[in-house]
Scaffold this active site. Sequence first.
Site, PDB file in Angstrom:
ATOM      1  CG  ASP A  50      -1.685   1.303   1.356  1.00 33.59           C
ATOM      2  OD1 ASP A  50      -2.277   1.731   0.349  1.00 33.59           O
ATOM      3  OD2 ASP A  50      -1.672   1.906   2.445  1.00 33.59           O
ATOM      4  CG  ASP A  71      21.854  -0.747  -5.680  1.00 32.56           C
ATOM      5  OD1 ASP A  71      22.754  -1.167  -4.924  1.00 32.56           O
ATOM      6  OD2 ASP A  71      20.692  -1.190  -5.657  1.00 32.56           O
TER       7      ASP A  71
END
Length: 643
Positions: A216, A341
């Site tokens: 959510d 990353d």
Amino acid sequence: MVMRGRIAAASLFALVLGGAGAPTDPWRDLNHDGKRDVYEDYRQPIDRRVEDLLAQMTLEEKAGMLLHASLPTPGSTIGFSGRTYDAVAAKTLIDQRHISSFITRLVVSPAELATQNNAIQRLAEASRLGIPATISTDPRHHFQATLGASTTGGGFSLWPDTLGFAALGDAETVRRFGDIARIEYRAVGIHMALSPQADLATEPRWPRFAATFGSDPVTVSRLAGAYVEGFQQGRHGVTKDGVATVVKHWVGYGAQPKGFDGHNHYGRHAPLTQAAFDQHVRAFDDALAAHSAGVMPTYVIVQGPTIAGKAIEPVAAGFNKQILTGLLRGEKAYRGLILSDWSITRDCPQACIAPDAAHPQTPASIGTPWGMEEADVTTRFVKGLEAGIDQFGGADDPAPLVAAARAGRIRPVRLDEAVRQVLRLKFALGLFDNPYVDADAATNIVGNALHQAKADAVQRASQVLLRNENALLPVAAGKRVWLHGVAAAAARAAGFTVVDDPAAAEFALIRTATPFETLHPHHFFGSRQHEGRLDFRPEDADVKAIARAAAHVPTIVAVEMDRPAILTAIEPMTKAMLVTFGASDAAVLDVISGRAVARGRLPFALPRSMADVERQSPDLPDDGPDPAYPRGVGIMLPVRSHH
């Protein structure tokens, strides 16, 4: 206690109290010139200190500042082995390559880790400008561990995975966890958390589901913001006693088709609709509003949406100016550090693209330059820097940056902007004034009884009770139990009598986990990640154990869910069913016996079948056919009194 320059390493207790007991004049002559430079003067504003130091730096020193390397250990340049750092290799990185940001992967006692990190700071202090090291880590406080992405052990307090916090949905619990983790990290000399994951978990097969806050976007945003607030000590940027967070992975990472992860060549694409992309962006809102010190872009190539009306360039986010400068810096007005990353500038050779049994992928062949595979290393650095990257994770050779700058391929103003981001964070963390920690104090701080008691309470509360037929739970102590996947000693400690035959039991307790497959056994990450199926099958050893128990006694099953499990095959054999997201046997037994109450609610929906998983869209949350259990369900039992 370590002594360097004119300052003693304060215990973290003093640090937490705002420097109580610290020297009144913590001057350290970092450039060894016998005078107090502006950057050495704690009384000066951070921006003045940054500019003074920047003016003294050479091009080579600036280039080194843009790299975030791994602290090497004997036999491993990326720190995957041993109990100490490789001092000679570390000195080379600091002195010759001018690198001062590092990830640590050591798993040793708190005192040992503090001692090793102090040794790195001594090497840094002896360098030409004495720039202290920023030491980062992947998550260390949770049950799940995947080499190269997270770890466990080393004495840190042990909490549920972040899905457990999502099951509780309580921002204050997340803030308390962040505050304790902050204290423990700073006690051992760690300053940066390469977390939280604000990725929206929309593809159930995705291996990194467990490290998210669920499916959510509103919940993910709220809890990721609380995580930042706890680690950084507030919503206005990291404090000198805080730990800098690097929220990740901006943006769309959780939408990977079939769950194939972006660390791998086969998982480098993420198609999203515009509406789905907007939800994945929404999940980051509160972490950005809480001024997370860093943001880490995703590996994947986002396909489908537009930004400012233009199609997104088909390169990974670390090379994508629209995603970083346009959306993050522009629309979201983000002003902190953007840290790539790991390994986006490295080549992806054949052993990275298509390894096999004879040529498996090793750390030496890990590269993630998605969308820039054909470019040379220098071009990747230039592209990333211009896109908005301030620092490159997993890189330890500044030569390409230096060469590009000398050739005029990097604008001096852009180089200086990136260096300022790195320096400003070091000053904000107080590292220029004292980067050392008290190794003896670390032993008493990290994972202490009070911290672990709070973690234990969350392990218990975060469990989700899905099924409790005929009010089987709670089970009274003293009953005979048959166990599978549970330590007998833990059951005895909880007051139960353990038997060897389910026919002799009064109930059975079985712990299992979401099923998975190893679909890519020769890829470094693919071999370690949980991919593929989510459904229990009759041939599974745990299913056989459930069937054996259910033939004789009421059976309780606790399912550890690192991904949404399909319970269809086992549910008819159970009388009670719990979901855990990182919980000890003692924590599960306390819920079963009624000493603790499972207060969690599912932070994602559970599908009914693999066919239903195949029918859903990887980029949309819980959008498949009618689920077996929708997001948000959970049975609440009253607390049993004990007299």
